[in-house]
Design an enzyme around this catalytic site. Structure first.
Site, mmCIF file in Angstrom:
data_model
loop_
_atom_site.group_PDB
_atom_site.id
_atom_site.type_symbol
_atom_site.label_atom_id
_atom_site.label_comp_id
_atom_site.label_asym_id
_atom_site.label_seq_id
_atom_site.Cartn_x
_atom_site.Cartn_y
_atom_site.Cartn_z
ATOM 1 C CD GLU A 1 1.761 24.746 -6.960
ATOM 2 O OE1 GLU A 1 1.850 23.627 -6.411
ATOM 3 O OE2 GLU A 1 0.724 25.138 -7.548
ATOM 4 C CG HIS B 1 5.318 14.369 -11.264
ATOM 5 N ND1 HIS B 1 4.194 14.057 -11.991
ATOM 6 C CD2 HIS B 1 4.871 14.795 -10.057
ATOM 7 C CE1 HIS B 1 3.107 14.269 -11.255
ATOM 8 N NE2 HIS B 1 3.504 14.725 -10.071
#
Length: 325
Positions: free
Chosen positions: A60, A130
């Site tokens: 990321e 998540h």
């Protein structure tokens, strides 16, 4: 108009942006031929080629560093972070680079063409890696805009506005609604102005404020309250930075009460900033303390997700308490 879900609306917005500007690029983990983990970019590589819609390594920080470089050279960089929970390795690139490019150069160069798309929130039994809602981390960073849609119509119009905006935007997508939220959406091009809230329904007794997936829950709570004779005004904030103080304050001056609800934990959540500002703007109009119905100050749980969520029953109880204060 066509009846489509939120994923399809996002895909349409991305296709329009790619057709509009040959320097628009989409990239992220598995976004190419696979279409991303939720399939939001399905078909775009086939339509625009591997040079404009492509996979990145699973890093990321690298995705956002690459995006900053592209945007600083005039590209429309549309980066996908696979889950909002994964955005933290890129935090330094976003808050120390993306947000400060324009300021540190005296506007000689910028990364205004950057849009970061990422799915956030719970309701899918995703557990603590998540399901997070990290929007508040970025609202304290001058130079960034933070946008959250609630349905397909909003998603398409707000995403197109975000991509075209002259500032870096983080676009949080409520993944619980990707396929669950279906509505009428114009097939062509349109945009919804950033920084402007929407009054979804008018009422006289209390203002209910939220964004993203939480609006569906707020509407359910409002329906329960209406059965008890409590008239609720519902506002979708849509943009958190900048946020529409005037629209919210005007509503609160009318109703005398405000309840804010979001999925993120209570402490440090953006509801606290709203409460402080509205207390300053509307102090003499308030009939009861401003209420916050939010997630718990714990890591996001798996088996206790329902207890964690700020659901319609918690919101309804807070509505009644505020009106009866």
């Amino acid at each position: 108009m066509a009846k489509i879900n939120m994923l399809q609306a996002i895909n349409q917005a991305l296709e329009i942006a790619m057709k509009e500007d040959s320097k628009a690029l989409i990239f992220g983990e598995d976004v190419g031929h696979f279409g991303g983990v939720f399939r939001a970019t399905s078909g775009l590589q086939e339509k625009f080629g591997k040079d404009r819609c492509f996979n990145t390594p699973l890093t990321e920080q690298g995705i956002l560093g690459f995006a900053n470089g592209l945007a600083s050279n005039g590209f429309k960089a549309i980066a996908e972070i696979q889950f909002a929970d994964y955005i933290f390795p890129a935090f330094d690139q976003i808050v120390n680079e993306s947000a400060k490019f324009r300021y540190r150069s005296g506007n000689e160069f910028n990364v205004g063409g950057l849009t970061v798309r990422t799915p956030y929130g719970g309701g899918i039994a995703g557990g603590h890696y998540h399901s997070q809602s990290p929007e508040a981390y970025f609202t304290q960073t001058p130079g960034l805009k933070v946008v959250v849609p609630r349905n397909p119509y909003q998603a398409k119009g707000l995403l197109l506005a975000s991509i075209r905006d002259d500032n870096p935007v983080i676009f949080f997508e409520p993944k619980r609604l990707y396929r669950a939220s279906v509505g009428e959406v114009p097939e062509g091009d349109y945009h919804i102005d950033l920084g402007k809230a929407e009054v979804m329904s008018h009422g006289d007794d209390i203002t209910l404020l939220g964004w993203g997936a939480q609006l569906e829950i707020i509407e359910k709570a409002a329906a329960m309250a209406e059965e008890k004779g409590i008239s609720c005004e519902i506002i979708d904030l849509r943009s958190l930075t900048p946020w529409d103080v005037d629209t919210v304050a005007e509503s609160v001056r009318k109703t005398g009460r405000l309840l804010i609800s979001h999925e993120a934990p209570l402490t440090g959540g953006f509801a606290g900033e709203i409460a402080a500002r509205i207390q300053q703007e509307c102090f003499l109009s308030l009939e009861s303390p401003i209420s916050r119905v939010c997630g718990l100050d714990t890591p996001y749980p798996l088996i206790h997700e329902k207890e964690y969520m700020a659901d319609q029953y918690k919101i309804y109880e807070a509505i009644v308490a505020s009106v009866n204060y």
